[in-house]
Write a protein that holds these residues in place. Structure first.
Motif, PDB file in Angstrom:
ATOM      1  N   ILE A  88      -2.784  -7.232  -7.724  1.00  0.00           N
ATOM      2  CA  ILE A  88      -3.507  -6.112  -7.102  1.00  0.00           C
ATOM      3  C   ILE A  88      -4.354  -5.317  -8.086  1.00  0.00           C
ATOM      4  CG2 ILE A  88      -1.984  -5.797  -5.103  1.00  0.00           C
ATOM      5  CD1 ILE A  88      -0.492  -3.637  -6.664  1.00  0.00           C
TER       6      ILE A  88
ATOM      7  N   LEU B 247       0.833  -1.212   0.000  1.00  0.00           N
ATOM      8  CA  LEU B 247       0.000   0.000   0.000  1.00  0.00           C
ATOM      9  C   LEU B 247       0.869   1.264   0.000  1.00  0.00           C
ATOM     10  CD1 LEU B 247      -2.878  -1.082   2.407  1.00  0.00           C
ATOM     11  CD2 LEU B 247      -3.013  -0.699  -0.071  1.00  0.00           C
TER      12      LEU B 247
ATOM     13  N   ALA C 292     -14.454  -4.631  -4.862  1.00  0.00           N
ATOM     14  CA  ALA C 292     -14.246  -3.944  -3.586  1.00  0.00           C
ATOM     15  C   ALA C 292     -15.551  -3.826  -2.798  1.00  0.00           C
ATOM     16  CB  ALA C 292     -13.648  -2.559  -3.825  1.00  0.00           C
ATOM     17  N   GLU C 293     -16.635  -3.558  -3.492  1.00  0.00           N
ATOM     18  CA  GLU C 293     -17.937  -3.359  -2.846  1.00  0.00           C
ATOM     19  C   GLU C 293     -18.363  -4.558  -1.988  1.00  0.00           C
ATOM     20  OE1 GLU C 293     -21.065  -3.500  -5.708  1.00  0.00           O
ATOM     21  OE2 GLU C 293     -22.646  -3.276  -4.216  1.00  0.00           O
TER      22      GLU C 293
ATOM     23  N   PRO D 295     -14.252  -1.394  -8.537  1.00  0.00           N
ATOM     24  CA  PRO D 295     -15.064  -0.900  -7.433  1.00  0.00           C
ATOM     25  C   PRO D 295     -16.309  -1.755  -7.146  1.00  0.00           C
ATOM     26  CG  PRO D 295     -14.366   0.927  -8.810  1.00  0.00           C
ATOM     27  CD  PRO D 295     -13.975  -0.327  -9.529  1.00  0.00           C
TER      28      PRO D 295
ATOM     29  N   HIS E 294      -7.084   5.210  -7.644  1.00  0.00           N
ATOM     30  CA  HIS E 294      -7.534   5.127  -6.246  1.00  0.00           C
ATOM     31  C   HIS E 294      -7.252   3.735  -5.693  1.00  0.00           C
ATOM     32  CE1 HIS E 294      -9.921   8.345  -8.114  1.00  0.00           C
ATOM     33  NE2 HIS E 294     -10.017   8.882  -6.929  1.00  0.00           N
ATOM     34  N   LEU E 295      -6.207   3.097  -6.226  1.00  0.00           N
ATOM     35  CA  LEU E 295      -6.005   1.667  -5.961  1.00  0.00           C
ATOM     36  C   LEU E 295      -5.835   1.343  -4.478  1.00  0.00           C
ATOM     37  CD1 LEU E 295      -5.712  -1.103  -7.289  1.00  0.00           C
ATOM     38  CD2 LEU E 295      -3.269  -0.685  -7.529  1.00  0.00           C
ATOM     39  N   ASP E 296      -5.110   2.218  -3.764  1.00  0.00           N
ATOM     40  CA  ASP E 296      -4.862   1.951  -2.341  1.00  0.00           C
ATOM     41  C   ASP E 296      -6.178   1.831  -1.567  1.00  0.00           C
ATOM     42  OD1 ASP E 296      -5.136   4.583  -3.110  1.00  0.00           O
ATOM     43  OD2 ASP E 296      -3.993   5.401  -1.432  1.00  0.00           O
ATOM     44  N   PHE E 297      -7.086   2.774  -1.809  1.00  0.00           N
ATOM     45  CA  PHE E 297      -8.358   2.759  -1.068  1.00  0.00           C
ATOM     46  C   PHE E 297      -9.237   1.581  -1.476  1.00  0.00           C
ATOM     47  CE2 PHE E 297      -7.568   7.474  -0.667  1.00  0.00           C
ATOM     48  CZ  PHE E 297      -7.175   7.382   0.656  1.00  0.00           C
ATOM     49  N   TYR E 298      -9.231   1.271  -2.781  1.00  0.00           N
ATOM     50  CA  TYR E 298     -10.060   0.146  -3.208  1.00  0.00           C
ATOM     51  C   TYR E 298      -9.529  -1.176  -2.648  1.00  0.00           C
ATOM     52  CZ  TYR E 298     -13.102   2.905  -6.178  1.00  0.00           C
ATOM     53  OH  TYR E 298     -14.041   3.797  -6.611  1.00  0.00           O
ATOM     54  N   LEU E 299      -8.207  -1.306  -2.566  1.00  0.00           N
ATOM     55  CA  LEU E 299      -7.654  -2.540  -1.987  1.00  0.00           C
ATOM     56  C   LEU E 299      -8.041  -2.657  -0.518  1.00  0.00           C
ATOM     57  CD1 LEU E 299      -4.103  -2.573  -3.644  1.00  0.00           C
ATOM     58  CD2 LEU E 299      -5.907  -4.268  -3.985  1.00  0.00           C
ATOM     59  N   GLU E 300      -7.991  -1.526   0.181  1.00  0.00           N
ATOM     60  CA  GLU E 300      -8.366  -1.564   1.604  1.00  0.00           C
ATOM     61  C   GLU E 300      -9.849  -1.898   1.774  1.00  0.00           C
ATOM     62  OE1 GLU E 300      -5.201   1.406   3.790  1.00  0.00           O
ATOM     63  OE2 GLU E 300      -6.921   2.312   2.777  1.00  0.00           O
TER      64      GLU E 300
ATOM     65  N   GLU F 130     -10.346  -5.557   1.079  1.00  0.00           N
ATOM     66  CA  GLU F 130      -9.878  -6.397   2.190  1.00  0.00           C
ATOM     67  C   GLU F 130     -10.900  -6.418   3.332  1.00  0.00           C
ATOM     68  OE1 GLU F 130      -6.679  -4.852   4.584  1.00  0.00           O
ATOM     69  OE2 GLU F 130      -5.812  -6.850   4.854  1.00  0.00           O
TER      70      GLU F 130
ATOM     71  N   LEU G  97     -18.630   3.519  -4.335  1.00  0.00           N
ATOM     72  CA  LEU G  97     -19.074   2.270  -3.708  1.00  0.00           C
ATOM     73  C   LEU G  97     -20.530   2.368  -3.250  1.00  0.00           C
ATOM     74  CD1 LEU G  97     -15.914   1.255  -1.621  1.00  0.00           C
ATOM     75  CD2 LEU G  97     -16.721   0.253  -3.765  1.00  0.00           C
TER      76      LEU G  97
ATOM     77  N   LEU H   1      -3.149 -11.417  -2.433  1.00  0.00           N
ATOM     78  CA  LEU H   1      -3.001 -10.241  -3.295  1.00  0.00           C
ATOM     79  C   LEU H   1      -1.527 -10.083  -3.626  1.00  0.00           C
ATOM     80  CD1 LEU H   1      -5.304  -7.580  -1.585  1.00  0.00           C
ATOM     81  CD2 LEU H   1      -5.660  -8.706  -3.794  1.00  0.00           C
TER      82      LEU H   1
ATOM     83  N   ARG I 229      -9.671  11.829  -2.566  1.00  0.00           N
ATOM     84  CA  ARG I 229      -9.658  10.522  -3.229  1.00  0.00           C
ATOM     85  C   ARG I 229     -10.540   9.536  -2.479  1.00  0.00           C
ATOM     86  NH1 ARG I 229      -5.127   8.486  -2.539  1.00  0.00           N
ATOM     87  NH2 ARG I 229      -5.067   6.887  -4.135  1.00  0.00           N
TER      88      ARG I 229
ATOM     89  N   LYS J 227     -14.102  -6.069   3.181  1.00  0.00           N
ATOM     90  CA  LYS J 227     -15.288  -6.875   2.849  1.00  0.00           C
ATOM     91  C   LYS J 227     -14.983  -8.372   2.852  1.00  0.00           C
ATOM     92  CE  LYS J 227     -18.825  -5.690   2.298  1.00  0.00           C
ATOM     93  NZ  LYS J 227     -19.873  -5.289   3.270  1.00  0.00           N
TER      94      LYS J 227
END
Lengths: 224, 478
Positions: B243, A8, B213-214, B248, B63-69, B72, A32, B295, A24, B74
């Motif tokens: 990753i 990350l 991610a949802e 989304p 926005h990959l960092d936030f979508y990965l979080e 995870e 979402l 991942l 962001r 979910k």
């Protein structure tokens, strides 16, 4: 440092992402919560009758077979007729789905119905679809206490009952219904979208039916 | 797997002389292109969907960092577990730990390029766990000790007679007199043999076409149903995914699914599209008891924010290689690593280094068909040029080539001199071409003319012809 933080961290550095974090994050949360619908093909957006027609055409184009019956009480007879036509033993495997259980199976005298997950020895499985997708002729099934996934894949022949009123125009609408049933962000363990019987073209690009899943997919559309 | 990319030239040479391979490659040239064209012509919204698919991935990557979080969170909430692997080695070790905790003796595998990338099968075998590929094509090449030559049709380099020989060699418990001359018989035999494997495997390993991610779901598409049997029957399901597979929402996955199957096999949709979320629920009669997702980064994060970021939109449909004249000529193995064709020519240098994979971005005619058919609108030729530039900057290409490029650059930056030189050379070459307008020999380019003739230039330079054209146009407008 854990793999998680390292990955990350690298992603954030690569995106140059510490200054506008709040913005962001907001963009992510918004998407979402309210997914944009995107481009929906016009072909599935007709009347209910047109949707049904398209569903049948598309399913048959990918080698599913299809029969229409009036009312759920017509299903067992249609199943028995299919087994006879295919010269299959009068035995079925199905989940204990309420809609299936309510059907008059006892009227088909010689038919043996086994309930529960498939152990791999069943020749024919019967499932009830949650929805149908007109644009591709797909049926949507989801797992649950009364709907074993193994019935969809292990038997040689798979019969799926679908109510005409559950046929929607497009994939997004079908998944939207799953979301409405289970709640936003919640899903059953598995959702299977099935379009025709199993196939492979791995040997010389020649299309062959019946690779690992069912060799045939028979749809029984319940109208009225 | 062993990296064979530095030997691309020799590999390509061997491939061109391989009669069996050339016969099999005919199936690529004939089949895929027509099927894709028919399917895309049938969907008027296809190009609009490509634009939307590109937008979705661009948004996700930035926005990959936030979508990965979010993803995870979910997965965890649905009872699954996420493991993060920086490298191929990390990923292999995590898989092994999971398998050992489950006391696994055999694992079934759905078709997955990512487990080829991390060379999982050899590693599991070394550690006493038997991996069984279940996709028909993957199963065939596993029997042969080979690697996939195509990302969606792994055994496309083989003919049915070769498969028959392998089945007879490996399935030696079956009657010798059985008829395996037709593909149907081969398929049925594989179906029968693999049925037992599905049921006895302790762990099922699949890749993922999408991670959502949802909902914390993984989505796979297959035509055979092997991926579903792999993930439904064993008590542990492991998903290995890189990753950039995250999207989304379910809507986003749906949009991209519409371009995936059409671009890959020309189907309206794959036979089985399966959304998996966590392990079996209370009361479920079947499904795995454990659900793990690994991942994998393995170099992806260092492509973000660079001129190679667009490559992370790739959904592995294979359309670029199906339409590539170089792939058609030499097949996938010549590329020497996991990913062949134009997508491999861009991705491989990113993952194993341009020093080892420098030949790949050079193995292109820049005809542009790959970019034309790419559902995610990835500018593959541009990125191959970027790799060539990096190669030049790092002085990795041969001295003669570097000299040639410098020589050309010297003139290219001096337009007058260039014009003068071209004005002298072009008529000379034109004259040399004679009435046939073909050159059988060129100074410093024997490698080109040894196998074919070079079309001779027109007798005037491009600039001269352009000027004439413009003058004509002006005259006509007057």
């Amino acid at each position: 440092m854990s793999g998680r933080d390292a990955i990350l961290g690298r992603v954030r550095r690569a995106l140059g992402a510490d200054s506008d974090d709040a913005m962001r994050l907001q963009a992510v949360e918004k998407r979402l919560a309210r997914p944009p619908k995107g481009v929906i093909p016009a072909r599935g957006q007709g009347s209910a009758a047109e949707k049904l027609h398209l569903f049948c055409t598309e399913a048959e184009a990918v080698h599913a077979t299809l029969v229409k019956v009036r009312g759920p009480e017509g299903v067992p007879a249609a199943v028995a007729a299919y087994l006879r036509a295919k010269n299959l033993p009068a035995e079925l495997r199905m989940g204990s789905d309420r809609r299936l259980k309510a059907m008059p199976w006892q009227r088909q005298r010689s038919l043996t119905v086994r309930y529960g997950a498939s152990d791999g020895d069943d020749l024919t499985g019967v499932s009830h679809a949650f929805a149908g997708i007109a644009e591709t002729g797909s049926v949507v099934l989801h797992s649950g206490a009364d709907n074993p996934t193994t019935v969809n894949f292990l038997p040689e022949h798979h019969i799926v009952v679908i109510e005409a009123k559950d046929i929607v125009g497009d994939l997004e609408t079908a998944l939207g219904r799953v979301r409405r049933k289970f709640g936003r962000g919640e899903m059953p363990r598995t959702v299977n979208m099935i379009t025709g019987p199993s196939r492979s073209a791995d040997i010389e690009q020649r299309l062959l039916l019946g690779a690992h899943g069912p060799r045939s997919l028979h749809l029984i559309v319940v109208e009225g | 797997m062993q990296i064979g990319s530095p030997a691309f030239k020799q590999n390509a040479h061997d491939a061109l002389g391989d009669v069996q391979l050339q016969k099999a490659l005919g199936n690529v040239r004939r089949g895929f292109i027509d099927k894709r064209k028919k399917a895309t012509d049938r969907l008027p919204e296809f190009d609009a969907l490509r634009d939307e698919a590109k937008r979705i991935k661009d948004h996700t990557l930035s926005h990959l960092d936030f979508y990965l979080e979010a993803y995870e969170r979910k997965v965890t909430a649905s009872g699954g577990r996420v493991h993060w692997a920086e490298t191929a080695e990390d990923a292999r070790n995590i898989v092994l730990d999971i398998c050992q905790a489950a006391r696994a003796r055999s694992v079934t595998k759905g078709k997955s390029m990512i487990t080829e990338e991390i060379a999982l099968n050899d590693f599991l075998a070394e550690n006493g766990i038997r991996p069984v590929e279940t996709d028909l094509g993957e199963y065939i090449i596993q029997l042969r000790g080979e690697h996939p030559s195509h990302i969606i049709a792994p055994a496309v380099h083989l003919n049915k007679e070769q498969v028959e020989m392998d089945f007879r060699r490996v399935h030696d418990h079956l009657p010798v007199a059985r008829d395996l001359s037709e593909p149907e018989a081969l398929l049925n035999e594989a179906r029968m043999v693999l049925r037992k494997e599905y049921v006895t495997a302790d762990v099922g390993i699949t890749g993922a076409n999408f991670l959502v991610a949802e909902t914390g779901s993984s989505i796979i598409v297959t035509n055979e149903g092997n991926g579903d049997l792999t993930q439904a029957l064993p008590k542990v399901h492991v998903v290995v995914a890189s990753i950039e597979k995250v999207v989304p929402t379910l809507e986003d996955a749906s949009q991209i699914l519409r371009v995936l199957a059409r671009s890959a096999t020309g189907q309206e949709t794959s036979v089985y599209t399966t959304v998996s979320t966590g392990p079996r629920r209370k009361g479920d009669p079947d499904g795995p008891e454990e659900y793990h997702v690994i991942l994998l980064d393995n170099g992806r994060s260092s492509m973000l924010g660079t001129e190679f970021q667009d490559m992370l939109r790739c959904i592995r449909c294979g359309a670029c290689m199906n339409h590539c004249p170089v792939y058609h000529a030499v097949g996938g193995h010549a590329y020497g690593w996991v990913y062949p064709g134009p997508m491999g020519a861009v991705l491989t240098p990113s993952l194993i280094g341009v020093d080892k994979a420098g030949h790949l971005p050079n193995a292109s005619t820049f005809c542009g068909r790959c970019e034309e058919v790419c559902p995610m609108r990835i500018p593959l030729p541009r990125m191959m040029r970027n790799w060539r530039e990096r190669e030049f900057e790092r002085r990795l290409n041969p001295a003669a080539q570097r000299f040639g490029l410098r020589f050309w650059a010297f003139f290219a930056r001096r337009p007058r001199l260039y014009k003068l030189g071209a004005g002298l050379v072009i008529p000379f070459l034109a004259a040399l071409g004679g009435r046939k307008r073909r050159l059988g020999w060129l100074p410093l380019a024997g490698g080109w003319t040894r196998h074919r003739e070079m079309p001779a230039p027109e007798s005037r330079t491009f600039m001269q012809q352009w000027r004439d054209r413009e003058t004509l146009k002006q005259d006509a407008g007057r």
